[in-house]
Motif scaffolding. Sequence first.
Motif, PDB file in Angstrom:
ATOM      1  N   LEU A 153       0.796  -1.168   0.127  1.00 40.38           N
ATOM      2  CA  LEU A 153      -0.242   0.110   0.322  1.00 40.38           C
ATOM      3  C   LEU A 153       0.945   1.346   0.111  1.00 40.38           C
ATOM      4  O   LEU A 153       1.939   1.797   0.698  1.00 40.38           O
ATOM      5  CB  LEU A 153      -1.157  -0.003   1.214  1.00 40.38           C
ATOM      6  CG  LEU A 153      -2.038   0.839   1.572  1.00 40.38           C
ATOM      7  CD1 LEU A 153      -2.892   1.320   0.075  1.00 40.38           C
ATOM      8  CD2 LEU A 153      -2.527   1.212   2.841  1.00 40.38           C
ATOM      9  N   LEU A 154       0.848   2.183  -0.642  1.00 41.94           N
ATOM     10  CA  LEU A 154       1.179   3.671  -1.031  1.00 41.94           C
ATOM     11  C   LEU A 154       0.643   4.539  -0.822  1.00 41.94           C
ATOM     12  O   LEU A 154      -1.048   4.177  -1.009  1.00 41.94           O
ATOM     13  CB  LEU A 154       2.062   3.308  -2.595  1.00 41.94           C
ATOM     14  CG  LEU A 154       1.134   2.764  -3.565  1.00 41.94           C
ATOM     15  CD1 LEU A 154       3.029   3.962  -4.302  1.00 41.94           C
ATOM     16  CD2 LEU A 154       2.087   1.320  -4.035  1.00 41.94           C
ATOM     17  N   LYS A 155       0.936   5.892  -1.396  1.00 39.58           N
ATOM     18  CA  LYS A 155       0.458   7.421  -0.678  1.00 39.58           C
ATOM     19  C   LYS A 155       0.854   7.321  -2.460  1.00 39.58           C
ATOM     20  O   LYS A 155       1.767   6.307  -2.887  1.00 39.58           O
ATOM     21  CB  LYS A 155       1.163   7.751  -0.294  1.00 39.58           C
ATOM     22  CG  LYS A 155       1.131   7.969   0.781  1.00 39.58           C
ATOM     23  CD  LYS A 155       1.809   8.852   2.786  1.00 39.58           C
ATOM     24  CE  LYS A 155       1.563   7.983   3.544  1.00 39.58           C
ATOM     25  NZ  LYS A 155       2.527   9.330   4.538  1.00 39.58           N
ATOM     26  N   ARG A 156      -0.102   8.565  -2.909  1.00 44.22           N
ATOM     27  CA  ARG A 156       0.293   8.933  -4.271  1.00 44.22           C
ATOM     28  C   ARG A 156       1.651   9.769  -4.748  1.00 44.22           C
ATOM     29  O   ARG A 156       2.024   9.260  -5.973  1.00 44.22           O
ATOM     30  CB  ARG A 156      -0.385   9.926  -4.292  1.00 44.22           C
ATOM     31  CG  ARG A 156      -2.344   9.253  -4.879  1.00 44.22           C
ATOM     32  CD  ARG A 156      -2.917   9.986  -4.385  1.00 44.22           C
ATOM     33  NE  ARG A 156      -4.431   9.858  -4.735  1.00 44.22           N
ATOM     34  CZ  ARG A 156      -5.063   9.308  -6.613  1.00 44.22           C
ATOM     35  NH1 ARG A 156      -4.533   9.172  -7.218  1.00 44.22           N
ATOM     36  NH2 ARG A 156      -6.847   8.646  -6.178  1.00 44.22           N
ATOM     37  N   THR A 194      -6.554   6.904 -13.027  1.00 44.17           N
ATOM     38  CA  THR A 194      -5.857   6.430 -13.126  1.00 44.17           C
ATOM     39  C   THR A 194      -6.872   5.370 -12.228  1.00 44.17           C
ATOM     40  O   THR A 194      -6.595   5.736 -11.093  1.00 44.17           O
ATOM     41  CB  THR A 194      -4.395   5.600 -13.348  1.00 44.17           C
ATOM     42  OG1 THR A 194      -3.718   5.698 -15.180  1.00 44.17           O
ATOM     43  CG2 THR A 194      -4.506   3.920 -13.390  1.00 44.17           C
ATOM     44  N   ARG A 195      -7.141   4.391 -12.220  1.00 41.45           N
ATOM     45  CA  ARG A 195      -8.724   3.714 -11.364  1.00 41.45           C
ATOM     46  C   ARG A 195      -7.445   2.449 -11.409  1.00 41.45           C
ATOM     47  O   ARG A 195      -7.953   1.972  -9.936  1.00 41.45           O
ATOM     48  CB  ARG A 195     -10.186   4.065 -11.422  1.00 41.45           C
ATOM     49  CG  ARG A 195     -10.603   5.092 -11.705  1.00 41.45           C
ATOM     50  CD  ARG A 195     -10.002   6.246 -10.120  1.00 41.45           C
ATOM     51  NE  ARG A 195     -11.222   5.073  -9.385  1.00 41.45           N
ATOM     52  CZ  ARG A 195     -11.946   4.809  -8.793  1.00 41.45           C
ATOM     53  NH1 ARG A 195     -13.817   6.065  -9.724  1.00 41.45           N
ATOM     54  NH2 ARG A 195     -12.722   4.567  -8.107  1.00 41.45           N
ATOM     55  N   SER A 196      -7.126   1.967 -11.951  1.00 39.35           N
ATOM     56  CA  SER A 196      -6.684   0.079 -12.043  1.00 39.35           C
ATOM     57  C   SER A 196      -5.716   0.202 -13.449  1.00 39.35           C
ATOM     58  O   SER A 196      -5.660   1.020 -14.350  1.00 39.35           O
ATOM     59  CB  SER A 196      -7.725  -0.423 -11.791  1.00 39.35           C
ATOM     60  OG  SER A 196      -8.392  -0.673 -13.212  1.00 39.35           O
ATOM     61  N   ALA A 211      -6.806   3.148  -4.194  1.00 41.17           N
ATOM     62  CA  ALA A 211      -7.631   3.132  -2.848  1.00 41.17           C
ATOM     63  C   ALA A 211      -8.573   3.988  -1.939  1.00 41.17           C
ATOM     64  O   ALA A 211      -6.877   4.722  -1.559  1.00 41.17           O
ATOM     65  CB  ALA A 211      -7.253   1.675  -2.417  1.00 41.17           C
ATOM     66  N   LYS A 212      -8.970   4.993  -2.234  1.00 42.34           N
ATOM     67  CA  LYS A 212      -9.024   6.532  -1.662  1.00 42.34           C
ATOM     68  C   LYS A 212      -7.959   6.897  -2.175  1.00 42.34           C
ATOM     69  O   LYS A 212      -7.810   7.631  -3.249  1.00 42.34           O
ATOM     70  CB  LYS A 212      -9.111   6.152  -0.338  1.00 42.34           C
ATOM     71  CG  LYS A 212     -10.441   5.906   0.295  1.00 42.34           C
ATOM     72  CD  LYS A 212     -10.441   5.344   2.021  1.00 42.34           C
ATOM     73  CE  LYS A 212     -11.738   4.751   1.949  1.00 42.34           C
ATOM     74  NZ  LYS A 212     -11.757   4.828   3.655  1.00 42.34           N
ATOM     75  N   ASN A 213      -7.076   7.385  -1.005  1.00 44.20           N
ATOM     76  CA  ASN A 213      -5.882   8.122  -0.874  1.00 44.20           C
ATOM     77  C   ASN A 213      -4.548   7.888  -1.703  1.00 44.20           C
ATOM     78  O   ASN A 213      -3.735   8.677  -1.237  1.00 44.20           O
ATOM     79  CB  ASN A 213      -5.469   9.573  -0.745  1.00 44.20           C
ATOM     80  CG  ASN A 213      -6.834  10.783  -0.295  1.00 44.20           C
ATOM     81  OD1 ASN A 213      -7.474  11.311  -1.198  1.00 44.20           O
ATOM     82  ND2 ASN A 213      -7.076  10.760   1.016  1.00 44.20           N
TER      83      ASN A 213
END
Length: 241
Positions: A153-156, A194-196, A211-213
């Motif tokens: 999981l990573l931040k933008r 991009t969503r996926s 995933a949200k932000n």
Amino acid sequence: MTAETAQREKINGFEGSVAGLPLTDVIQLKGQNRFSGCICVEYRERQGMIFFRDGEIIHAEQEGRSGDLALYEIIRWPGGRFSIQPKVTTTSRTIQQSISYLLLEAHRLMDEEQAGLLSPTGSDEAAMTTVRRRMSPIAERLLQIAGVSYAVLLKRDGTTVEDESFEAEALAGRGVALAGIGNRLGSLFGLGETRSAAVHGKGSQLLLFEAKNHYISIAVKTESPLAQVEADIRTAFAARK
């Protein structure tokens, strides 16, 4: 079923030297072959057992320990002998994680031990548990899905969440790069951010989800069907909503 019981039964199996073939290689091979049974390991006076069902590790025992801590202790032994016992089974289920996750954690613990952060006797279970919990919960759940070799999981901006390992940073970098390419294409064609995304390469496969932000970057085993793994992940996400 205990190690002593398995020895008394003397069930025919394959024996080998851990020094000649790393135990982790044997574990990976049995996972790929969807093995069901047990690997019995002996190192000096110590004994341990690793139980498989359809290629997944479901239970491990080692002198009073059980579950993943027992598995990590067995893997860290520097030598010994092992035997493959396809007829030895168990009804216990103390391990839920994928083989990829378990082996990565085992190597991480050994690195921590060599750095002097863990007791060389392996008795500091509280410290082992702390080290073992350096992944986000969503990444841990993804590692239980067949075909997923790692997830982060990573931040933008590419900063990893909880997981500070080299594997996580490398995978996060690939995820950010893929998101950047997707966003540029989205802007060019008026599709938005991009969503996926899914990438199937000759030597690697990668999935990316928003995933949200945050983003979730997922490495997929090269031999696994990318579309099927993506479908399984979406099903798992939908089931938790």
